[in-house]
Motif scaffolding. Structure first.
Motif, PDB file in Angstrom:
ATOM      1  N   TRP A 160     -36.659  -5.651  39.492  1.00 10.79           N
ATOM      2  CA  TRP A 160     -35.751  -5.762  40.636  1.00 10.79           C
ATOM      3  C   TRP A 160     -36.522  -5.541  41.931  1.00 10.79           C
ATOM      4  O   TRP A 160     -36.309  -6.235  42.930  1.00 10.79           O
ATOM      5  CB  TRP A 160     -34.627  -4.740  40.489  1.00 10.79           C
TER       6      TRP A 160
ATOM      7  N   MET B 206     -24.957 -11.585  39.773  1.00 12.95           N
ATOM      8  CA  MET B 206     -26.074 -11.596  40.726  1.00 12.95           C
ATOM      9  C   MET B 206     -26.113 -12.882  41.546  1.00 12.95           C
ATOM     10  O   MET B 206     -26.882 -12.982  42.510  1.00 12.95           O
ATOM     11  CB  MET B 206     -27.405 -11.448  39.977  1.00 12.95           C
TER      12      MET B 206
ATOM     13  N   THR C  20     -32.826  -8.853  44.694  1.00 12.47           N
ATOM     14  CA  THR C  20     -31.592  -9.440  44.175  1.00 12.47           C
ATOM     15  C   THR C  20     -31.603 -10.954  44.336  1.00 12.47           C
ATOM     16  O   THR C  20     -31.145 -11.691  43.453  1.00 12.47           O
ATOM     17  CB  THR C  20     -30.376  -8.839  44.906  1.00 12.47           C
TER      18      THR C  20
END
Length: 581
Positions: A455, A369, A460
């Motif tokens: 999320w 990520m 992100t």
């Protein structure tokens, strides 16, 4: 070291070894008092009562006389807090007739207990743990189950007691064994998930959750690097089970007949993994009937990375012995050192020998990520399967572990049994959304909503910032102890992950010239300091030996609540608790 924000009115040393359950009202009580409405009053009441003294009736008395109306959907005049739970039992709650208000009152009390615990978890002046030895907890509390029911007031007291002795895993100074803190959105999602109480085996009973799992797994596969997120996946009860799924699917891919005919129908197999890998690889081999002796450990270098040259040698040797190599598990973030195996080199070897390549990224997979750190997993897109645990670095509440598989349909073929009472062929919707037949489980908990909702809340980029911060804190710790007197790093160089492994060498041990005596004394240091930490409740950090190395501290940082001041505190606390050893 002063605390920040609303906790700044607390003790400036950030530590309180005394009983936290009574004395004067604390800053968090004052903060709760400033909250508006019924919640603020009740939260203040709960926080301002000594934990060892408060009971459910105390809480009820605090809110007695409030004039707010209840939230039940029927016409009524009942004010909140006027129901006496000492005379009610679980049979008085829904679905009992007229159980609406009793249910609302009881559940609001439970929520208030949990909210008080959440607030205290982030207060640096409170203890991480109110430690008692097992025999003390057993003697001080009646945990036995009885034939007769207890009142709802007693049940609320049980809830308070459970949280009183629980470890505050969300505390900024709890660093024990890959703790990930306490995320508020994730917590809300877990509450909602339990309220829905759905099962993930079919679309008909969990339509939204099944679709969210489909969307999220596809996104995770895209991040791994598989084109358009192709492939498959499943959420399982932890990384150990995800790794076992990978081994199961790899064996089925090479020998599909094993599903019906069993292990006696196939040759003797060999699996390969680093000597620093997680124990779940051998556990999976034991559970699948492959055997732990068939798991061949590959040498790791001084930093804990698998050595590709030894992997190829061991594969060739296994073939010469008549074994069939079928599975290589590379590790992205080893448990102790936080090492990342060289995935591209391992992928080359697996391709040459036609072996399934799995990446155990339970601990380190979340670095995908981060644009700054994902290079550590270069080559992961060449894997056949990947384990990724969002309940570690991404702070998703336990449990959240995904197995991602590059080949679509393989999980289904490996595990499906077409149970007609669940997976009928004549349903009126797309049957591909009935996910239960590709799992080993029948009943499967809804793990997806926590991850999906977080999320949505963070994006992100939010996860990226959180992960980068934890790695920044680990580098801060490394820089602060590498030249500090009394501290010695287990290996040279900056750690790849947030694992910082080090010894604290007390003054009485530093001067020893006899190396064996020094090793013997040093081996006992970390356990004693850890015990003192727990008894005082100030912080927690794990320790262990590794190979021929005596006990050392393994500091891992994955709690977003941690700050630089908490790293400073840990260093000073280790020195304070171990100076006399």
């Amino acid at each position: 070291m002063a605390s920040t924000g609303i906790w700044s009115q607390e003790g400036e040393n950030g530590r309180d070894d005394s009983d936290q359950s009574h004395n004067t009202p604390r800053a968090w009580c004052q903060a709760a008092q400033k909250m508006t409405g019924d919640l603020g009053s009740k939260l203040y009441a709960l926080l301002n009562i000594g934990e060892s003294e408060k009971t459910a009736s105390d809480s009820a008395n605090k809110v007695e006389g409030q004039t707010g109306k209840c939230d039940c959907k029927k016409p009524c005049d009942c004010p909140k807090g006027n129901i006496d739970l000492s005379n009610l039992y679980s049979t008085d709650l829904l679905p009992a007739s007229d159980g609406d208000q009793a249910t609302i009152t009881f559940l609001q009390e439970v929520v208030d207990i949990m909210l008080a615990y959440v607030v205290k978890s982030f207060d640096r002046s409170t203890k991480v743990i109110d430690f008692h030895y097992p025999n003390e907890l057993l003697e001080a509390n009646n945990w036995e189950l009885s034939d007769e029911p207890e009142t709802l007031e007693d049940i609320l007291l049980n809830c308070r007691t459970a949280l009183k002795y629980a470890i505050k895993t969300g505390h900024p100074r709890y660093f024990n064994q890959l703790s990930t803190g306490l995320d508020m959105v994730g917590l809300a999602a877990e509450w909602l998930t339990s309220t829905a109480n759905a099962n993930m085996f079919t679309y008909e009973v969990a339509p939204v959750f099944v679709l969210l799992e489909y969307v999220t797994l596809r996104k995770m596969r895209e991040i791994v690097g598989w084109p358009d997120g192709q492939g498959d996946g499943i959420f399982s009860p932890g990384g150990a089970i995800s790794n076992m799924y990978a081994m199961l699917v790899a064996r089925f891919k090479k020998f599909p007949e094993v599903k019906e005919k069993g292990v006696s129908s196939i040759p003797s197999l060999a699996a390969f993994t680093s000597e620093h890998s997680h124990f779940s690889i051998k556990k999976g081999a034991a559970a699948l009937g492959i055997g732990t002796d068939s798991v061949i450990c590959i040498k790791a270098d001084e930093r804990g990375k698998m050595m590709p040259s030894d992997l190829e040698t061991k594969i060739v040797e296994a073939k010469q012995k008549g074994l069939v190599p079928f599975f290589v598990s590379a590790t992205a973030g080893t448990t102790v050192y936080g090492a990342f195996d060289p995935l591209n080199d391992i992928a080359d070897i697996c391709k040459r020998h036609d072996i399934w390549m799995h990446v155990d990224g339970a601990w380190g997979g979340s670095l995908l990520m981060s644009r700054k750190h994902r290079w550590k997993l270069d080559g992961v897109e060449r894997a056949n399967s990947v384990t990724w645990n969002p309940h570690k670095m991404m702070s998703v509440p336990l449990q959240s572990s995904a197995l991602l598989v590059r080949e679509e349909g393989l999980l289904q073929s490996c595990n499906q049994l077409h149970a007609c009472y669940l997976f009928q062929k004549d349903k009126h919707y797309d049957l591909s959304y009935d996910t239960g037949d590709k799992a080993l489980q029948c009943g499967r908990h809804v793990d997806i909503f926590k991850l999906w909702l977080m999320w949505r809340a963070k994006g992100t980029f939010g996860f990226e910032a959180q992960i980068d911060k934890c790695l920044e804190l680990s580098e801060y710790l490394y820089n602060n102890i590498k030249e500090r007197e009394g501290f010695e790093l287990v290996f040279d160089g900056k750690p790849q992950h947030t694992n910082v492994c080090f010894w604290y060498i007390p003054p009485g041990v530093r001067c020893l010239e006899d190396k064996e005596e020094k090793r013997r004394r040093l081996h006992k240091v970390a356990p004693v300091i850890k015990a003192r930490m727990m008894e005082r409740g100030t912080t927690m950090v794990s320790y262990q030996p590794q190979g021929n190395k005596v006990n050392f501290f393994r500091m891992v940082i994955s709690n977003p609540a941690a700050a630089f001041e908490d790293i400073d505190f840990l260093i000073e606390e280790i020195e304070r608790l171990g100076h006399d050893l």
